[in-house]
Scaffold this active site. Structure first.
Site, PDB file in Angstrom:
ATOM      1  CG  ASP A 215       8.096-125.616 -52.374  1.00 16.47           C
ATOM      2  OD1 ASP A 215       8.651-126.712 -52.170  1.00 16.47           O
ATOM      3  OD2 ASP A 215       7.245-125.444 -53.251  1.00 16.47           O
TER       4      ASP A 215
ATOM      5  CG  ASN B  89      -2.724-123.702 -58.825  1.00 21.96           C
ATOM      6  OD1 ASN B  89      -1.624-124.167 -59.094  1.00 21.96           O
ATOM      7  ND2 ASN B  89      -2.994-123.096 -57.684  1.00 21.96           N
TER       8      ASN B  89
ATOM      9  CG  HIS C 298       1.445-124.276 -57.514  1.00 21.62           C
ATOM     10  ND1 HIS C 298       0.727-124.563 -56.379  1.00 21.62           N
ATOM     11  CD2 HIS C 298       2.095-125.422 -57.818  1.00 21.62           C
ATOM     12  CE1 HIS C 298       0.950-125.810 -56.025  1.00 21.62           C
ATOM     13  NE2 HIS C 298       1.772-126.355 -56.880  1.00 21.62           N
TER      14      HIS C 298
ATOM     15  CD  GLU D 190      -0.715-121.967 -54.667  1.00 25.65           C
ATOM     16  OE1 GLU D 190      -0.917-122.292 -55.852  1.00 25.65           O
ATOM     17  OE2 GLU D 190      -0.754-122.778 -53.721  1.00 25.65           O
TER      18      GLU D 190
HETATM   19  P1  PGA Z   1       2.586-132.943 -57.805  1.00 23.49           P
HETATM   20  O1  PGA Z   1       2.777-131.425 -57.389  1.00 23.49           O
HETATM   21  O2  PGA Z   1       3.887-133.396 -58.379  1.00 23.49           O
HETATM   22  O3  PGA Z   1       2.266-133.638 -56.512  1.00 23.49           O
HETATM   23  O4  PGA Z   1       1.477-132.981 -58.800  1.00 23.49           O
HETATM   24  C1  PGA Z   1       3.438-130.585 -58.245  1.00 23.49           C
HETATM   25  C2  PGA Z   1       3.394-129.196 -57.705  1.00 23.49           C
HETATM   26  O5  PGA Z   1       2.391-128.837 -57.068  1.00 23.49           O
HETATM   27  O6  PGA Z   1       4.352-128.445 -57.919  1.00 23.49           O
END
Ligand code: PGA
Length: 245
Positions: A67, A136, A138, A143
């Protein structure tokens, strides 16, 4: 899902790096799907060290990142492309022409996503997709919601996702772009093998939902239960709410 619980974050980084190294040893032309975020920082550090020690060769590899923020070009310091340059690309022998990214400043974001899907297909598909997970649920910027989009697409960031990316923007949540371009859950599920990585107690609840809960678009990572080759690498803290492990 095949869950592997390791001692600490360092051991997780080592194990994920070993998985990538084994993939490239078996198939030097492997296509890798790569994540950004806090979780993979140690994994990339480990891969750099393994490369410096001559234990991994990226000369024939291809990569596709998950992304990118909409509105940021790859040379913006807060872009995910810049993250990848700093943490991996500048340090290893991955040919620039085989590094693929969604272009956050494409004039037509929908066409850009279609281009990305076609490029993945042309490369023969993703052999190994490494994923982090948002608290969450995702994966990429898919999301939670009443439905999910299969292919790569422009995506709106959840408020919590913008907050957790604020560090890239000197702590200013308002500076985090509200939209992004992301592989879809279908793009991710078409990968031949998937590795999901989570560390820290902050991910324990969502890991339980992902591994032991219902398959639901409210927890996008739970869709990984539908794939036949998923390994979940966790430290003890991220695994602490699992009942069956
Ligand atoms: P993080 O993010 O490794 O900074 O916890 C993971 C994600 O949101 O995919």
């Amino acid at each position: 899902m095949n869950v592997r619980i390791l001692k600490d974050e360092k051991a997780v980084a080592r194990a994920v790096a070993a998985r990538v190294i084994a993939t490239l040893a078996a198939k030097p032309t492997a296509v890798l799907g790569l994540p950004t975020g806090r979780t993979p920082v140690q994994f990339y550090a480990r891969l750099r060290a393994e490369y410096a020690a001559g234990r991994v060769d990226f000369a024939q590899a291809t990569t596709f990142n998950l992304d990118e923020f909409l509105g940021l070009s790859g040379d913006h310091p807060a872009s995910y492309r810049a993250f990848m340059e700093t943490h991996l690309f500048e340090h290893v022998n991955l040919p620039r022409r085989r590094i693929h990214f969604l272009n956050g400043v494409a004039s037509d974001p929908v066409a850009e996503c279609a281009r990305y899907e076609a490029a993945i297909r042309r490369a023969g598909g993703i052999d190994l997709q490494i994923l982090g997970i948002g608290s969450n649920g995702h994966i990429g910027f898919n999301e939670p919601g009443p439905g999910l989009i299969g292919d790569s697409h422009p995506a709106r960031l959840a408020p919590g996702t913008r907050r957790s990316n604020a560090d890239l923007f000197d702590g200013r949540v308002q500076a985090v772009p509200p939209n992004a371009l992301s592989m879809g859950v279908g793009t991710i599920l078409r990968s031949r093998a998937i590795v999901l990585v989570a560390t820290g107690v902050g991910k324990a609840g969502v890991i339980k939902a992902t591994v032991e809960g219902l398959v639901t678009t409210r927890v996008p990572a739970s869709l990984l239960q539908l794939h036949g080759d998923v390994e979940v690498f966790l430290d003890g803290a991220a695994a602490s709410k699992l009942l069956r492990h």
